[in-house]
Motif scaffolding. Structure first.
Motif, short mmCIF file in Angstrom:
data_model
loop_
_atom_site.label_atom_id
_atom_site.label_comp_id
_atom_site.label_asym_id
_atom_site.label_seq_id
_atom_site.Cartn_x
_atom_site.Cartn_y
_atom_site.Cartn_z
N THR A 133 0.87 -1.17 0.00
CA THR A 133 0.00 0.00 0.00
C THR A 133 0.91 1.22 0.00
O THR A 133 1.85 1.30 0.79
N TRP A 134 0.62 2.14 -0.91
CA TRP A 134 1.39 3.38 -1.01
C TRP A 134 0.48 4.54 -0.63
O TRP A 134 -0.61 4.69 -1.19
N ASN A 135 0.93 5.35 0.30
CA ASN A 135 0.22 6.58 0.68
C ASN A 135 1.06 7.74 0.16
O ASN A 135 2.16 8.00 0.67
N TYR A 136 0.57 8.39 -0.88
CA TYR A 136 1.25 9.53 -1.51
C TYR A 136 0.65 10.83 -1.02
O TYR A 136 -0.58 10.97 -0.97
N TYR A 137 1.52 11.79 -0.69
CA TYR A 137 1.10 13.13 -0.30
C TYR A 137 1.87 14.15 -1.14
O TYR A 137 3.08 13.98 -1.34
N HIS A 138 1.18 15.18 -1.58
CA HIS A 138 1.83 16.28 -2.29
C HIS A 138 1.35 17.58 -1.67
O HIS A 138 0.15 17.75 -1.43
N MET A 139 2.29 18.46 -1.39
CA MET A 139 1.91 19.76 -0.88
C MET A 139 2.78 20.84 -1.49
O MET A 139 3.93 20.58 -1.86
N ALA A 140 2.19 22.03 -1.59
CA ALA A 140 2.92 23.20 -2.09
C ALA A 140 2.62 24.35 -1.14
O ALA A 140 1.46 24.63 -0.85
N ALA A 141 3.67 24.98 -0.67
CA ALA A 141 3.52 26.12 0.25
C ALA A 141 3.21 27.38 -0.55
O ALA A 141 3.40 27.43 -1.78
N VAL A 142 2.77 28.40 0.13
CA VAL A 142 2.46 29.69 -0.50
C VAL A 142 3.69 30.23 -1.22
O VAL A 142 3.58 30.87 -2.26
N ASN A 143 4.87 29.95 -0.67
CA ASN A 143 6.11 30.45 -1.26
C ASN A 143 6.53 29.67 -2.52
O ASN A 143 7.57 29.97 -3.10
N GLY A 144 5.74 28.67 -2.93
CA GLY A 144 6.04 27.90 -4.13
C GLY A 144 6.86 26.64 -3.88
O GLY A 144 6.99 25.80 -4.77
N ARG A 145 7.43 26.51 -2.67
CA ARG A 145 8.17 25.28 -2.35
C ARG A 145 7.18 24.14 -2.29
O ARG A 145 6.02 24.30 -1.91
N ARG A 146 7.64 22.95 -2.65
CA ARG A 146 6.75 21.79 -2.64
C ARG A 146 7.46 20.58 -2.08
O ARG A 146 8.68 20.55 -1.97
N ALA A 147 6.66 19.61 -1.73
CA ALA A 147 7.19 18.36 -1.17
C ALA A 147 6.26 17.22 -1.54
O ALA A 147 5.07 17.41 -1.77
N GLN A 148 6.85 16.04 -1.60
CA GLN A 148 6.07 14.83 -1.78
C GLN A 148 6.55 13.82 -0.75
O GLN A 148 7.74 13.63 -0.57
N LEU A 149 5.60 13.22 -0.05
CA LEU A 149 5.89 12.15 0.90
C LEU A 149 5.27 10.88 0.36
O LEU A 149 4.11 10.89 -0.06
N VAL A 150 6.05 9.80 0.35
CA VAL A 150 5.54 8.51 -0.12
C VAL A 150 5.81 7.48 0.97
O VAL A 150 6.96 7.20 1.31
N PHE A 151 4.71 6.95 1.53
CA PHE A 151 4.79 5.91 2.55
C PHE A 151 4.54 4.58 1.87
O PHE A 151 3.50 4.39 1.25
N THR A 152 5.49 3.66 1.99
CA THR A 152 5.37 2.34 1.38
C THR A 152 5.30 1.31 2.49
O THR A 152 6.20 1.22 3.32
N THR A 153 4.20 0.54 2.50
CA THR A 153 3.94 -0.41 3.58
C THR A 153 3.42 -1.71 3.00
O THR A 153 2.59 -1.69 2.08
N GLU A 154 3.90 -2.84 3.53
CA GLU A 154 3.28 -4.10 3.15
C GLU A 154 1.82 -4.02 3.55
O GLU A 154 1.49 -3.61 4.67
N SER A 155 0.94 -4.41 2.65
CA SER A 155 -0.50 -4.27 2.90
C SER A 155 -0.94 -4.97 4.18
O SER A 155 -1.81 -4.48 4.90
#
Length: 162
Positions: A112-134
């Motif tokens: 199971t993959w939990n993907y997150y994407h965020m962008a701050a007001v200043n334009g900086r961005r990040a992606q978090l990817v959690f990888t877990t055996e189901s």
């Protein structure tokens, strides 16, 4: 879910100009410019991994959820079985967070993959990817959401105490 009395730790990376909160089971194993790797350790065993990607480029326009879903589908390719959830959340600082939860198989292991994407007001961005055996997904609880929603992408360098 998070245990009500579980302590919450604050992580600050001056190198990547980010702050985030996490539970004590999370351990930072790599902190380099533009990326971090965290592992959730329970009884000495790694249960899940979180890759934090911090691109150097900024964005001017928010990424639509449908485009993020398409990115996840392309990234997982033939490993993807299904998209379980796609939604928009709010971060602690008001940042819009896109979340996509997907399942699939890699090297004959159900994941199971939990993907997150965020962008701050200043334009900086990040992606978090959690990888877990189901089969271990319950161990993750809400700790992924805590990390994603607490992530602060600062504009200026973070002062560190000596």
């Amino acid at each position: 879910t998070l245990k009500s009395r579980e302590p919450i730790f604050q992580h600050i990376s001056a190198k990547n100009r980010i702050e985030l909160q996490h539970t004590p089971q999370w351990h930072l194993v790599l902190d380099q410019k533009g990326a971090q790797i965290w592992r959730l350790i329970v009884d000495g065993q790694p249960m899940t991994q979180c890759n934090v990607l911090l691109p150097a480029t900024t964005i001017q326009e928010p990424l639509p959820l449908k485009d993020f879903v398409r990115e996840v589908e392309q990234t997982l390719g033939g490993n993807l079985r299904s998209i379980l959830r796609q939604e928009t959340l709010k971060g602690l600082n008001g940042t819009e967070i896109l979340r996509v939860i997907a399942t699939g198989t890699e090297e004959e292991v159900d994941l199971t993959w939990n993907y997150y994407h965020m962008a701050a007001v200043n334009g900086r961005r990040a992606q978090l990817v959690f990888t877990t055996e189901s089969s271990l997904i319950d161990v993750l609880g809400q700790s992924d959401t805590l990390m994603a929603q607490s992530l602060n992408l600062t504009d200026s360098p973070i002062a560190m105490a000596n």
